[in-house]
Design a protein around this motif. Sequence first.
Motif, PDB file in Angstrom:
ATOM      1  N   ALA A 150     -16.100  16.334   5.741  1.00  0.00           N
ATOM      2  CA  ALA A 150     -16.795  17.205   6.692  1.00  0.00           C
ATOM      3  C   ALA A 150     -15.778  17.777   7.657  1.00  0.00           C
ATOM      4  N   ASP A 151     -16.093  18.940   8.195  1.00  0.00           N
ATOM      5  CA  ASP A 151     -15.163  19.560   9.141  1.00  0.00           C
ATOM      6  C   ASP A 151     -15.892  20.082  10.386  1.00  0.00           C
ATOM      7  N   LEU A 152     -16.824  21.009  10.181  1.00  0.00           N
ATOM      8  CA  LEU A 152     -17.490  21.614  11.336  1.00  0.00           C
ATOM      9  C   LEU A 152     -18.571  20.694  11.882  1.00  0.00           C
ATOM     10  N   PRO A 153     -18.855  20.814  13.194  1.00  0.00           N
ATOM     11  CA  PRO A 153     -19.964  20.018  13.740  1.00  0.00           C
ATOM     12  C   PRO A 153     -21.230  20.307  12.935  1.00  0.00           C
ATOM     13  N   GLY A 154     -21.979  19.277  12.627  1.00  0.00           N
ATOM     14  CA  GLY A 154     -23.218  19.470  11.862  1.00  0.00           C
ATOM     15  C   GLY A 154     -23.032  19.279  10.370  1.00  0.00           C
ATOM     16  N   ASP A 155     -21.782  19.219   9.893  1.00  0.00           N
ATOM     17  CA  ASP A 155     -21.558  19.079   8.446  1.00  0.00           C
ATOM     18  C   ASP A 155     -22.162  17.782   7.897  1.00  0.00           C
ATOM     19  N   VAL A 156     -21.965  16.684   8.600  1.00  0.00           N
ATOM     20  CA  VAL A 156     -22.500  15.410   8.086  1.00  0.00           C
ATOM     21  C   VAL A 156     -24.024  15.395   8.201  1.00  0.00           C
ATOM     22  N   ALA A 157     -24.527  15.947   9.285  1.00  0.00           N
ATOM     23  CA  ALA A 157     -25.985  15.987   9.458  1.00  0.00           C
ATOM     24  C   ALA A 157     -26.637  16.774   8.320  1.00  0.00           C
ATOM     25  N   LYS A 158     -25.913  17.769   7.795  1.00  0.00           N
ATOM     26  CA  LYS A 158     -26.487  18.638   6.752  1.00  0.00           C
ATOM     27  C   LYS A 158     -26.346  18.066   5.339  1.00  0.00           C
ATOM     28  N   LEU A 159     -25.571  17.003   5.156  1.00  0.00           N
ATOM     29  CA  LEU A 159     -25.404  16.459   3.798  1.00  0.00           C
ATOM     30  C   LEU A 159     -26.775  16.084   3.239  1.00  0.00           C
ATOM     31  N   PRO A 160     -27.108  16.543   2.037  1.00  0.00           N
ATOM     32  CA  PRO A 160     -28.438  16.233   1.493  1.00  0.00           C
ATOM     33  C   PRO A 160     -28.651  14.728   1.322  1.00  0.00           C
ATOM     34  N   VAL A 161     -27.600  14.023   0.885  1.00  0.00           N
ATOM     35  CA  VAL A 161     -27.670  12.548   0.778  1.00  0.00           C
ATOM     36  C   VAL A 161     -26.357  11.973   1.281  1.00  0.00           C
ATOM     37  N   LEU A 162     -26.414  10.705   1.651  1.00  0.00           N
ATOM     38  CA  LEU A 162     -25.181  10.032   2.080  1.00  0.00           C
ATOM     39  C   LEU A 162     -24.282   9.808   0.862  1.00  0.00           C
ATOM     40  N   PRO A 163     -22.961   9.830   1.055  1.00  0.00           N
ATOM     41  CA  PRO A 163     -22.061   9.479  -0.048  1.00  0.00           C
ATOM     42  C   PRO A 163     -22.406   8.090  -0.610  1.00  0.00           C
ATOM     43  N   ALA A 164     -22.056   7.871  -1.888  1.00  0.00           N
ATOM     44  CA  ALA A 164     -22.455   6.621  -2.564  1.00  0.00           C
ATOM     45  C   ALA A 164     -21.951   5.369  -1.832  1.00  0.00           C
ATOM     46  N   ASP A 165     -20.721   5.423  -1.311  1.00  0.00           N
ATOM     47  CA  ASP A 165     -20.198   4.226  -0.631  1.00  0.00           C
ATOM     48  C   ASP A 165     -20.982   3.934   0.650  1.00  0.00           C
ATOM     49  N   ALA A 166     -21.495   5.002   1.286  1.00  0.00           N
ATOM     50  CA  ALA A 166     -22.300   4.807   2.499  1.00  0.00           C
ATOM     51  C   ALA A 166     -23.676   4.238   2.152  1.00  0.00           C
ATOM     52  N   GLN A 167     -24.218   4.691   1.029  1.00  0.00           N
ATOM     53  CA  GLN A 167     -25.519   4.149   0.600  1.00  0.00           C
ATOM     54  C   GLN A 167     -25.408   2.649   0.317  1.00  0.00           C
ATOM     55  N   LYS A 168     -24.271   2.279  -0.303  1.00  0.00           N
ATOM     56  CA  LYS A 168     -24.050   0.860  -0.632  1.00  0.00           C
ATOM     57  C   LYS A 168     -23.914   0.034   0.659  1.00  0.00           C
ATOM     58  N   LEU A 169     -23.137   0.574   1.591  1.00  0.00           N
ATOM     59  CA  LEU A 169     -22.932  -0.127   2.874  1.00  0.00           C
ATOM     60  C   LEU A 169     -24.255  -0.244   3.626  1.00  0.00           C
ATOM     61  N   ARG A 170     -25.042   0.814   3.580  1.00  0.00           N
ATOM     62  CA  ARG A 170     -26.347   0.818   4.247  1.00  0.00           C
ATOM     63  C   ARG A 170     -27.270  -0.261   3.674  1.00  0.00           C
ATOM     64  N   GLN A 171     -27.204  -0.402   2.360  1.00  0.00           N
ATOM     65  CA  GLN A 171     -28.016  -1.430   1.692  1.00  0.00           C
ATOM     66  C   GLN A 171     -27.619  -2.826   2.203  1.00  0.00           C
ATOM     67  N   ILE A 172     -26.315  -3.057   2.267  1.00  0.00           N
ATOM     68  CA  ILE A 172     -25.815  -4.364   2.737  1.00  0.00           C
ATOM     69  C   ILE A 172     -26.288  -4.609   4.166  1.00  0.00           C
ATOM     70  N   LEU A 173     -26.157  -3.584   5.026  1.00  0.00           N
ATOM     71  CA  LEU A 173     -26.538  -3.759   6.435  1.00  0.00           C
ATOM     72  C   LEU A 173     -28.045  -3.960   6.573  1.00  0.00           C
ATOM     73  N   THR A 174     -28.812  -3.217   5.794  1.00  0.00           N
ATOM     74  CA  THR A 174     -30.266  -3.345   5.871  1.00  0.00           C
ATOM     75  C   THR A 174     -30.686  -4.763   5.491  1.00  0.00           C
ATOM     76  N   LEU A 175     -30.035  -5.308   4.467  1.00  0.00           N
ATOM     77  CA  LEU A 175     -30.401  -6.656   4.002  1.00  0.00           C
ATOM     78  C   LEU A 175     -29.948  -7.739   4.968  1.00  0.00           C
ATOM     79  N   THR A 176     -28.897  -7.475   5.722  1.00  0.00           N
ATOM     80  CA  THR A 176     -28.297  -8.572   6.500  1.00  0.00           C
ATOM     81  C   THR A 176     -28.453  -8.442   8.015  1.00  0.00           C
ATOM     82  N   THR A 177     -29.036  -7.347   8.498  1.00  0.00           N
ATOM     83  CA  THR A 177     -29.112  -7.226   9.962  1.00  0.00           C
ATOM     84  C   THR A 177     -30.521  -7.446  10.509  1.00  0.00           C
ATOM     85  N   ASN A 178     -31.525  -7.495   9.639  1.00  0.00           N
ATOM     86  CA  ASN A 178     -32.890  -7.664  10.178  1.00  0.00           C
ATOM     87  C   ASN A 178     -33.370  -9.105  10.066  1.00  0.00           C
TER      88      ASN A 178
END
Length: 178
Positions: A150-178
């Motif tokens: 990403a470069d310009l402000p808003g680029d990450v907000a506009k990504l249709p989906v999170l990159p695969a490594d972020a989805q994996k990390l999100r899964q780990i955090l969701t399972l272990t933080t609640n």
Amino acid sequence: MTTLLIDGSSRPHSNSAAFGERLLVGIPHQTLHLADAHLNFERDTRETDQPQGDASDDYAQLFAQFQAADTIVLSTPVYWYNMSGQLKVFIDRWFDSFSHGVSFAGKRLCLLIVGADDPVHKAQPIIEQSVKLSCDWLKMTFMGTATAVADLPGDVAKLPVLPADAQKLRQILTLTTN
Ligand SMILES: Cc1cc2nc3c(=O)[nH]c(=O)nc-3n(C[C@H](O)[C@H](O)[C@H](O)COP(=O)(O)O)c2cc1C
């Protein structure tokens, strides 16, 4: 479990902050923007009669939030193929706390990286390595990393989906933080 997102960008509405907020949707957390803080460079006073530390800036307040969190998500833009100076200075200053006997052991750390010039190959290995080794030294658990292009402000907000490594990390955090 308390989760803290640390936005290491120097600009408001940063891609780094957006990346962290998207990673943590549905996970209760607080967000700290280093750009809003006054943080002095680390000064190594070990060989002097001065105490290690600097009470003239916002470090103590920032570190109190860090200390209260079990899980910390560091999110940085790539600056010259490395982490931002803002984040580097905050990490350097951990030495002040360490020198006063503060334990970092057991904290869980994640790393998010945002860059414009092929950050996966050109920046992620360098940043990841330094954060991983710092975790090892301070006995924190490195939970994983994710990188967005990403470069310009808003680029990450506009990504249709999170990159695969972020989805994996999100899964780990969701399972272990609640
Ligand atoms: C001082 C500076 C240096 C930069 N250096 C790099 C770089 O070496 N590699 C890269 O991929 N992007 C580089 N960029 C681009 C930023 O990483 C990119 O714009 C990123 O999306 C900014 O994230 P932010 O909105 O969280 O600040 C640089 C930007 C600035 C302002």
